[in-house]
Design a protein around this motif. Sequence first.
Motif, PDB file in Angstrom:
ATOM      1  N   LEU A 397      52.753  31.813  48.665  1.00  0.00           N
ATOM      2  CA  LEU A 397      53.224  32.838  49.697  1.00  0.00           C
ATOM      3  C   LEU A 397      54.688  33.621  49.410  1.00  0.00           C
ATOM      4  O   LEU A 397      55.181  34.465  49.982  1.00  0.00           O
ATOM      5  CB  LEU A 397      52.875  31.858  50.573  1.00  0.00           C
ATOM      6  N   GLU A 398      55.763  32.601  49.049  1.00  0.00           N
ATOM      7  CA  GLU A 398      57.160  33.012  49.702  1.00  0.00           C
ATOM      8  C   GLU A 398      57.410  34.483  48.719  1.00  0.00           C
ATOM      9  O   GLU A 398      58.249  35.219  49.077  1.00  0.00           O
ATOM     10  CB  GLU A 398      57.770  32.133  49.367  1.00  0.00           C
ATOM     11  N   ILE A 409      48.004  38.784  46.313  1.00  0.00           N
ATOM     12  CA  ILE A 409      47.506  37.513  45.385  1.00  0.00           C
ATOM     13  C   ILE A 409      47.846  37.979  44.418  1.00  0.00           C
ATOM     14  O   ILE A 409      47.467  39.183  43.376  1.00  0.00           O
ATOM     15  CB  ILE A 409      46.118  37.163  45.515  1.00  0.00           C
ATOM     16  N   PRO A 410      48.516  37.061  43.437  1.00  0.00           N
ATOM     17  CA  PRO A 410      48.499  36.806  41.409  1.00  0.00           C
ATOM     18  C   PRO A 410      47.139  37.687  40.999  1.00  0.00           C
ATOM     19  O   PRO A 410      46.044  37.059  40.978  1.00  0.00           O
ATOM     20  CB  PRO A 410      48.695  35.931  41.222  1.00  0.00           C
ATOM     21  N   GLU A 411      48.537  38.109  40.719  1.00  0.00           N
ATOM     22  CA  GLU A 411      46.483  38.696  39.454  1.00  0.00           C
ATOM     23  C   GLU A 411      45.560  38.074  38.771  1.00  0.00           C
ATOM     24  O   GLU A 411      43.916  38.167  38.982  1.00  0.00           O
ATOM     25  CB  GLU A 411      47.227  39.639  38.453  1.00  0.00           C
ATOM     26  N   VAL A 412      46.061  36.631  38.804  1.00  0.00           N
ATOM     27  CA  VAL A 412      45.179  36.195  37.804  1.00  0.00           C
ATOM     28  C   VAL A 412      44.039  35.093  38.477  1.00  0.00           C
ATOM     29  O   VAL A 412      43.230  34.437  37.808  1.00  0.00           O
ATOM     30  CB  VAL A 412      45.647  34.906  36.831  1.00  0.00           C
ATOM     31  N   LEU A 413      44.961  35.504  40.093  1.00  0.00           N
ATOM     32  CA  LEU A 413      43.917  34.376  41.002  1.00  0.00           C
ATOM     33  C   LEU A 413      43.070  35.403  41.690  1.00  0.00           C
ATOM     34  O   LEU A 413      42.221  34.960  42.169  1.00  0.00           O
ATOM     35  CB  LEU A 413      45.090  34.394  41.734  1.00  0.00           C
ATOM     36  N   VAL A 414      42.487  36.511  41.779  1.00  0.00           N
ATOM     37  CA  VAL A 414      42.200  37.810  42.342  1.00  0.00           C
ATOM     38  C   VAL A 414      40.341  36.746  41.558  1.00  0.00           C
ATOM     39  O   VAL A 414      39.701  36.917  42.579  1.00  0.00           O
ATOM     40  CB  VAL A 414      42.171  38.851  41.934  1.00  0.00           C
ATOM     41  N   PRO A 415      39.861  37.471  40.564  1.00  0.00           N
ATOM     42  CA  PRO A 415      38.492  36.242  40.398  1.00  0.00           C
ATOM     43  C   PRO A 415      38.157  35.438  40.659  1.00  0.00           C
ATOM     44  O   PRO A 415      36.870  35.570  41.975  1.00  0.00           O
ATOM     45  CB  PRO A 415      38.657  36.485  38.766  1.00  0.00           C
ATOM     46  N   THR A 421      42.807  40.547  47.145  1.00  0.00           N
ATOM     47  CA  THR A 421      44.102  41.123  47.043  1.00  0.00           C
ATOM     48  C   THR A 421      44.857  40.669  47.426  1.00  0.00           C
ATOM     49  O   THR A 421      45.908  40.712  47.266  1.00  0.00           O
ATOM     50  CB  THR A 421      43.720  42.625  45.859  1.00  0.00           C
ATOM     51  N   VAL A 422      45.169  40.597  48.425  1.00  0.00           N
ATOM     52  CA  VAL A 422      45.666  40.445  49.891  1.00  0.00           C
ATOM     53  C   VAL A 422      45.925  39.461  50.552  1.00  0.00           C
ATOM     54  O   VAL A 422      44.202  39.552  51.275  1.00  0.00           O
ATOM     55  CB  VAL A 422      46.426  41.538  49.619  1.00  0.00           C
TER      56      VAL A 422
END
Length: 428
Positions: A397-398, A409-415, A421-422
């Motif tokens: 978050l920070e 959202i960090p790319e690896v967490l998008v799936p 993504t946001v």
Amino acid sequence: MLDLKLIRQKPDWAKEKLAARGIEGAEVDELLALDKDRREVIVQTEDMKAKRNEVSSSIAQMKRNKEDATEQIAAMREVGQTISDLDAQLAELNDKVNYILVRLPNFPDDSVPVSLDEADAREERKWSTPREFDFTPKAHYEIGEDLGILDFERASKVSGSRFVYYRGAGARLERAVYNFFLDEHQKEGYEELITPYLVNNDSMFGTGQFPKFTEDVYTMSNEGEPMTLIPTAEVPLVNYYRDEIIPTEQLPISFTALSPAFRSEAGSAGRDTRGLIRMHQFNKVEMVKFTKPEDSWQELENLVHDAEDLLQKLGLPYHVITLASGDASFTSAKTYDLEVWLPAQDRYREISSCSNCTDFQARRAQIRYRDDNGKPQLVHTLNGSGLAVGRAVAAILENYQKADGSVTIPEVLVPYMGGQTVIEKVER
């Protein structure tokens, strides 16, 4: 638990090592004096038992010869009473020896900075440069409350301070983080377990939380047996093999588990009173290893690598430090802390501790393997946070906040977020 035989053989070395953990030499002297008395009583007891066997044989022979054995029987009773008194004395001395021994921390490894001041931790390396913001970054709890994904106020109403409700995208982010952690650990060869969240006193003793840290946990009773809500999945994972001999060919063994962690945070009044950093209940993914002694130091480096890999894939700046001798955990011979960058605090904060406990826990829990000669030997145990989930959410978050209050959202967490993504504010 420390090896009493080693302390007996190398008392000055043991004092020096324990002084690095804040233990006074007088405590070691008291332990050794009690141990000396105990061993003397053991010798006396064995001598008296040998005498009893001798007198018993004599009485039996006299009875076969139809001789008067009155005096021998009286002597037998006297010897029996002496043995009973010595046994009572021995039990008392055993209790006194064990009282001290189970409260002594592990010996620090020679590679650990010797200091009782946590500020003397040694930085090993840094990864990535903290982001420079063109606006004043907010704290994670402000971001979460503004977005409507963290609700501390209602959690306080329901449970008290240091609790939180995750809502909507916040709940999904927490779930995304720990599922990502578990999946990555499985790729590295860790076997995932779902553990009990309540454990008995033997389990808390086996990993070193009891008897020293009984005030730091939540306890209850199950059909009259004391039970403890786990402060970390390390407890049920390490105790999986308690009182067992692990087949040598299975070593090293790597376990991982997601679990809630319950901590009373005794003595932490006024520290991190807001946000996700210091909670009474939080999720954590734990890593635990069982190894042969000769392999444990390399496995510690592997453990740290596995925790670092998660932070790198999340794109979160961090550094690795070796804790000073007086700051490492009770059971640890050496601890690396991974500290993640929190922009709002303008500092690194702990997100993982990775420790080699050598044979300290294994001696308490009697976890062994057989060496090349077939003789049972103690394994070495290691543990590490892989990672503390709430602190990872706080760091995301920070570090990924935007000027408009939304969070990328960090790319690896998008799936894991279903393609989101946001995180943006949701009007309710």
